[in-house]
Scaffold this active site. Structure first.
Site, PDB file in Angstrom:
ATOM      1  CE1 TYR A   1      28.738   7.306 -33.751  1.00  0.00           C
ATOM      2  CE2 TYR A   1      29.159   5.910 -35.659  1.00  0.00           C
ATOM      3  CZ  TYR A   1      29.505   6.991 -34.861  1.00  0.00           C
ATOM      4  OH  TYR A   1      30.604   7.747 -35.165  1.00  0.00           O
TER       5      TYR A   1
ATOM      6  CB  CYS B   1      29.669  12.685 -31.742  1.00  0.00           C
ATOM      7  SG  CYS B   1      30.480  13.932 -32.758  1.00  0.00           S
TER       8      CYS B   1
ATOM      9  CB  SER C   1      31.189  11.626 -36.218  1.00  0.00           C
ATOM     10  OG  SER C   1      30.446  11.786 -35.025  1.00  0.00           O
TER      11      SER C   1
ATOM     12  CG  MET D   1      -4.568  26.895 -21.466  1.00  0.00           C
ATOM     13  SD  MET D   1      -4.946  26.275 -23.106  1.00  0.00           S
ATOM     14  CE  MET D   1      -5.001  24.509 -22.826  1.00  0.00           C
TER      15      MET D   1
END
Length: 882
Positions: free
Chosen positions: A856, A836, A768, A105
């Site tokens: 996980y 995943c 998953s 800026m």
């Protein structure tokens, strides 16, 4: 709530806690003034709220009065008046957002000068040259930033003035020449704008403040925020501060200093310094700078005072600080400080070193291991994994090593050319005399950056370090002339390939071979601490489809495989003919024979993967894509047919390709839907997987198998597919006394599956979340199409806060993950939950997944270290919020 706050305003909490309101720069100026009582020129901050109000509804009512009140207070403190023709007060106007956006800026210096006050400044300082040098700087800067006049003609005029004066040094241009320059600059403004250069200081100030507000939505600021994932809604504060002058005389100077080395992490202050100069000369790289040791020779007492201040700042902020300072006629002034940006190697070293304690006596301090882990970013880890040169070669020239890592690419000399070449698929090295914020888009497109001028805190160095882009600055043997540069007799033209080493500062002709970097010891220390913090709370797995990938992932700390995509095995050159044989089979016997060949091939693949992950869980996703992906395209075969005809096998392929072709294959016959049509396909894959596991168990190993069924959307689908898998498991384990536990789950990748998760969970052992497809289906975006076409426009215009394929959308996809997890666990409390998609390697997304309660995350192998760190940071942040 007021719009404007003086630096010495009495806040209820320490000013550094008000970055939302005052911006980072304003908060730190107030902290240095009111808490640390450092020598800071007085001033005031116009809040970020003012900027937001301005963006939504124009110049806020009452702002003029608040500014006038603060100007009056500043004039009283300094004993001078803005625009006074006898002894003028001059101010700087600088941006200061909550998050540091270096150079993105606008800034205006020397504001308050006009045709009358410049005479007063010359009289009171008894230095006409200084006064008119300040005025010509102000006119050019104000014209460029506020009045939107092209800056190049001002630079050309100044270069001509130096030539006429017979000098190459800015500070040796005489007063008469500078006077004439001021007149020429004003004429240029008149021609460009149709109006005279503004003389009224209040008009100058309002124009500069408004220009800073507008620069929040400038192209370079937006591009920076998109890259750094900073919200477009925050706005910037504006800091108005009394000017002090490093270009007053030879007893004056200016510099930028770091309390530790921002490139290496060494606990030794360093920085850049110039005698008789203003701050823009240092950060813009206009003049080659000297280091702080050279400053000690010129100003020994001030150098000592500066190092004392560095020590106090580190003890106060408990971190490495970046500072700007000016010396005016022998007096030291601190213009700003902030927690400094650093390279990945430096961040790791500082984080570990600071846990050991630093300082003496009452000033001794140290940080915890949790704090150390929190201070290292994903980009820091990524940068220490940058490639290096495999071999050595003679250097063409050498500059300052500004940002580590090696890069190879074709040379281009403008940001636009660099960007265009990158879009063509070329690796690019951007070569400039010095970079400016206007070059950001070209810098973003480049593999490396080389500048002929500038120091270690120049724009090119700071931005490159922040992005992990290899860079060399201050290579003063490089002479740029249009679309080429030369070093001595050697000329390099646009498109020629060079190699740069941002660690050593060496520039080499031609393409060097690159080798992976060896991370420093602190890399492993930080990850070890991160693993301790997240242990039992959020595991990290990898997406891997080969034994080699699995072994690499384990070496990087993966605790299993969260996604093994079996279709990648089918695409191997020796497997594809067998897959096509299965597709083209016209009777059950031929299909069964092809499936048996595939089974043997898949068994070998699974054996390698399970062996590499011995003792760790491996989630194998059964075939997901539609069958047409394993066939030549209809278009390709039609072209071949038109060109010279098809043989019998090609005709079979064309018939099959036309039969399996789909208008929208992403939501077509794929995943479990394909298995419903061809149930023998999944049975074959499960047999191969179980046979590989049995072989390893016979060898005394412990394969842990998880079977994932893709794209289920109903309980009935999942129950049917599970029955196929369970039948194969029962058959394979007949007669086995100690039967291994083999779990069966599904990938939740549609909104319906998330909404109906309680029903699907009844027949699942794990979920998953496939967030790639879940994002596409939630937004209705085709990733392959929107990312290159509409996504940049959506991000720049603030229609999306972030690219949802990089960072999970918290209000849409994130809500679906949250709902799916809640409903799934509600139906089955012991349901295991993971993710995943590629979001499994994104720090912001990982924080959401931890808050949702997933067990996980899984990501590509090279992102595993980042996921380990980010998971620990999510745990830390969650505990702090509690």
């Amino acid at each position: 709530m007021p719009y404007v706050y003086a630096f010495d305003h009495k806040h209820r909490r320490p000013p550094m806690e008000y970055k939302d309101l005052l911006g980072g720069k304003g908060a730190n100026l107030a902290e240095m003034t009111s808490v640390l009582e450092l020598p800071v020129p007085p001033g005031f901050t116009i809040s970020t709220k003012t900027c937001r109000d301005y963006m939504y509804d124009g110049w806020p009512a009452g702002l003029d009065e608040e500014i006038a009140k603060q100007v009056s207070k500043l004039e009283k403190a300094m004993g001078r008046k803005l625009g006074d023709p006898s002894d003028p007060l001059l101010v700087s106007v600088r941006s200061g957002a909550k998050f540091s956006m270096p150079g993105m800026m606008d800034t205006v210096l020397n504001l308050g000068l006009n045709d009358q006050s410049v005479v007063g400044l010359a009289h009171v300082t008894e230095d006409e040259r200084f006064a008119y040098d300040s005025y010509r700087r102000f006119i050019s800067m104000y014209a460029r930033i506020v009045l939107d006049v092209d800056g190049e003609p001002f630079e050309e005029m100044f270069e001509h003035a130096k030539e006429r004066a017979g000098t190459a040094a800015d500070y040796l241009v005489p007063a008469d020449a500078l006077k004439q320059l001021c007149d020429d600059y004003k004429d240029l403004v008149q021609k460009a704008t149709g109006a005279p250069f503004p003389q009224k200081p209040s008009d100058q100030l309002n124009g500069a403040i408004e220009a800073v507000f507008k620069s929040w939505n400038g192209a370079r600021a937006i591009a920076y925020r998109v890259r750094e994932k900073i919200s477009h809604d925050l706005g910037t504060a504006v800091n108005v501060q009394a000017m002090v002058f490093g270009n007053r005389d030879d007893q004056s100077g200016t510099g930028v200093g770091f309390t530790r080395n921002a490139a290496t992490g060494d606990a030794k202050p360093y920085g850049d310094f110039l005698v008789n100069a203003q701050g823009e000369d240092v950060v813009a790289g206009i003049r080659n700078t000297e280091d702080l040791d050279a400053m000690k020779q010129v100003f020994p007492e001030i150098h000592s005072d500066l190092l004392d201040i560095f020590t106090r700042l580190e003890a106060h902020y408990e971190d490495m600080c970046d500072t700007e300072f000016t010396i005016e006629q022998g007096k030291l002034w601190m213009l700003q400080t902030r927690v400094g940006k650093r390279t990945g190697a430096a961040a790791l070293k500082m984080a570990v070193d600071m846990t050991k304690g630093t300082g003496r006596g009452a000033g001794r301090w140290k940080i915890s291991r949790q704090e150390a882990v929190s201070r290292v970013s994903a980009d820091h880890l990524d940068s220490v994994l940058h490639p290096q040169f495999k071999d050595s070669a003679p250097a063409l020239t050498k500059g300052l090593a500004a940002s580590p890592g090696a890069a190879v690419g074709a040379v281009y000399f403008t940001a636009d050319d660099a960007e265009e070449a990158s879009h063509r698929g070329e690796d690019v090295i951007l070569v400039r005399n010095e970079t400016s914020p206007d070059d950001v888009h070209g810098m973003m497109a480049s593999k490396g950056i080389l500048t002929a001028r500038g120091g270690l805190v120049s724009h090119a160095a700071v931005v490159a370090r922040g992005w992990g882009t290899p860079a060399i600055v201050g290579a003063d043997a490089v002479r740029i002339d249009g679309d080429s540069f030369s070093v001595g007799d050697v000329q390099v033209t646009a498109g020629d390939v060079i190699s740069i080493d941002g660690t050593s500062g060496e520039v080499i002709l031609g393409a060097m071979e690159l080798a992976s970097a060896e991370p420093p010891d602190e890399f492993y220390t930080i990850l070890k601490w991160a693993d301790t913090i997240r242990k039992g709370k959020l595991a990290v797995r990898a997406n891997a489809d080969t034994g080699e990938d699995a072994a690499n992932a384990r070496g990087l700390g993966a605790e299993g495989i969260g996604l093994c995509r079996t279709e990648h095995m089918f695409l191997a050159p020796d497997r594809l003919p067998i897959v096509r044989e299965m597709i083209l089979a016209t009777d059950p016997a031929r299909e069964e024979a092809a499936l048996e060949k595939l089974r043997a091939a898949q068994e070998a693949d699974f054996l390698d993967i399970l062996d590499a992950m011995d003792g760790l869980p491996v989630t194998v996703r059964l075939l997901d894509p539609p069958l047409h992906e394993f066939l030549p395209s209809v278009e390709e075969l039609k072209v071949k047919e038109a060109a010279g005809g098809l043989n019998a096998h090609d005709e079979e392929l064309l018939e099959a390709a036309e039969m399996w072709a789909e208008h929208n294959p992403m939501i077509g016959t794929r995943g479990v839907r394909l298995a419903v049509i061809k149930p023998g396909l999944y049975a074959m894959q499960v047999r191969a997987l179980l046979a590989a596991a049995a072989t390893l168990r016979e060898q005394g190993k412990k394969p842990i198998v998880e079977v994932m069924i893709p794209l289920t959307v109903t309980r009935e689908e999942m129950a049917l597919a599970r029955s196929w898998v369970q039948a194969e498991i029962d058959e394979a384990l007949k007669g086995v006394r100690r039967k291994p536990k083999i779990t069966i789950g599904t990938m939740v990748e549609t909104p319906r599956a998330a909404l109906c998760a309680d029903e699907i969970a009844e027949v699942s052992d794990f979920f998953s979340f496939g967030t790639n497809d879940l994002t596409q289906l939630t937004f209705g975006f085709s990733r392959d199409d929107v990312e290159s076409r509409m996504m940049p426009a959506y991000l720049e215009q603030g229609l999306l806060k972030r690219n949802p394929f990089d960072t999970i959308d918290p209000d849409g996809v994130g809500d679906l993950v949250r709902l799916g997890a809640k409903r799934g666990r509600g139906a089955k409390p012991d349901l295991k939950l993971g993710v995943c998609g590629e979001h499994g390697g994104d720090p912001e997304s990982i924080s959401l997944f931890y808050d949702v309660g997933l067990d996980y995350v899984s990501c590509s192998p090279f992102r595993v270290p980042i996921a380990r760190l980010s998971a620990a940071q999510a745990v830390i942040a969650s505990s702090e919020n509690l």
